[in-house]
Write an enzyme that holds these catalytic residues in place. Structure first.
Site, PDB file in Angstrom:
ATOM      1  N   HIS A 151       3.272  47.852  24.997  1.00 59.85           N
ATOM      2  CA  HIS A 151       3.279  48.609  26.252  1.00 59.85           C
ATOM      3  C   HIS A 151       4.687  48.765  26.791  1.00 59.85           C
ATOM      4  O   HIS A 151       5.624  48.123  26.334  1.00 59.85           O
ATOM      5  CB  HIS A 151       2.376  47.936  27.289  1.00 59.85           C
ATOM      6  CG  HIS A 151       2.810  46.556  27.666  1.00 59.85           C
ATOM      7  ND1 HIS A 151       3.817  46.320  28.567  1.00 59.85           N
ATOM      8  CD2 HIS A 151       2.373  45.341  27.250  1.00 59.85           C
ATOM      9  CE1 HIS A 151       3.982  45.001  28.704  1.00 59.85           C
ATOM     10  NE2 HIS A 151       3.116  44.387  27.910  1.00 59.85           N
ATOM     11  N   CYS A 167       2.320  39.965  24.813  1.00 61.12           N
ATOM     12  CA  CYS A 167       2.434  41.368  24.403  1.00 61.12           C
ATOM     13  C   CYS A 167       3.840  41.694  23.905  1.00 61.12           C
ATOM     14  O   CYS A 167       4.763  40.909  24.045  1.00 61.12           O
ATOM     15  CB  CYS A 167       2.099  42.285  25.574  1.00 61.12           C
ATOM     16  SG  CYS A 167       0.372  42.207  26.099  1.00 61.12           S
TER      17      CYS A 167
END
Length: 191
Positions: A151, A167
């Site tokens: 992301h 992440c």
């Protein structure tokens, strides 16, 4: 360099500037004529997809946690991109192995995982997509592993560092570019 003796520092510094300027701008920065600072220039390099994947069907994404770099190859191999990333803070937050993109979301909402909420009870239950403080930035590629994403981030200080809760983060402009190229089914390998 005229009038100055050629020494190892000048030779290596000049090579680092030449390689860095060609491969990845801004990773090599000159402070003055005698001092060169290199940030991860030796490991932030172009790679060949066939060392990691059997094919590039639906595209391929390689995330190298050590060098903090994401590599993308298009299905027909006509496009190759190399992006700096943020990576997990610690090994216990890091997941390695093969997965794939299962969903693509524009302006994703962010919800802390149960373990994140346990460590940080003051965090909100949700940050809506499009909010300037949304930790997922402007785009997210959801992986087949629960809670794991590639992301964007609005906090550009995180890129190039161990700063995530699991992440892989990219500058918003980079995730927006990758988002357009990657598709559901793109294979992903984290090493």
């Amino acid at each position: 360099m005229s009038g100055s003796p050629l020494n190892r520092r000048r030779l290596l510094g000049g090579a680092a500037v030449a390689v860095g300027a060609l491969a990845v701008p801004a990773l090599v920065r000159a402070q003055d004529s005698d001092a060169i600072i290199r940030n991860n220039a030796s490991s932030f390099r172009m790679l060949d997809w066939n060392s990691y994947f059997d094919n590039t069907r639906k595209g391929a994404i390689l995330v190298d946690i050590t060098s903090r770099a994401l590599h993308y190859w298009s299905e027909d191999q006509s496009i190759y991109r190399l992006y700096p990333t943020s990576v997990p803070l610690s090994d216990d937050l890091t997941r390695k192995g093969r997965t794939e993109v299962v969903q693509k979301v524009v302006n994703p909402s962010w919800r802390p995982t149960p373990s994140m909420k346990e460590r940080n009870p003051e965090w909100p239950d949700v940050v809506e997509g499009g909010a300037p403080d949304n930790p997922l930035g402007t785009r997210a590629l959801y992986l087949s592993w629960t809670y794991y994403r590639i992301h964007g981030t609005h906090d550009t200080r995180k890129i190039g560092r161990k700063s995530s809760n699991g992440c892989v983060g990219l500058y918003n402009e980079h995730i927006e570019e990758l988002f357009e190229m990657a598709q559901v089914g793109t294979q992903v390998l984290l090493i």
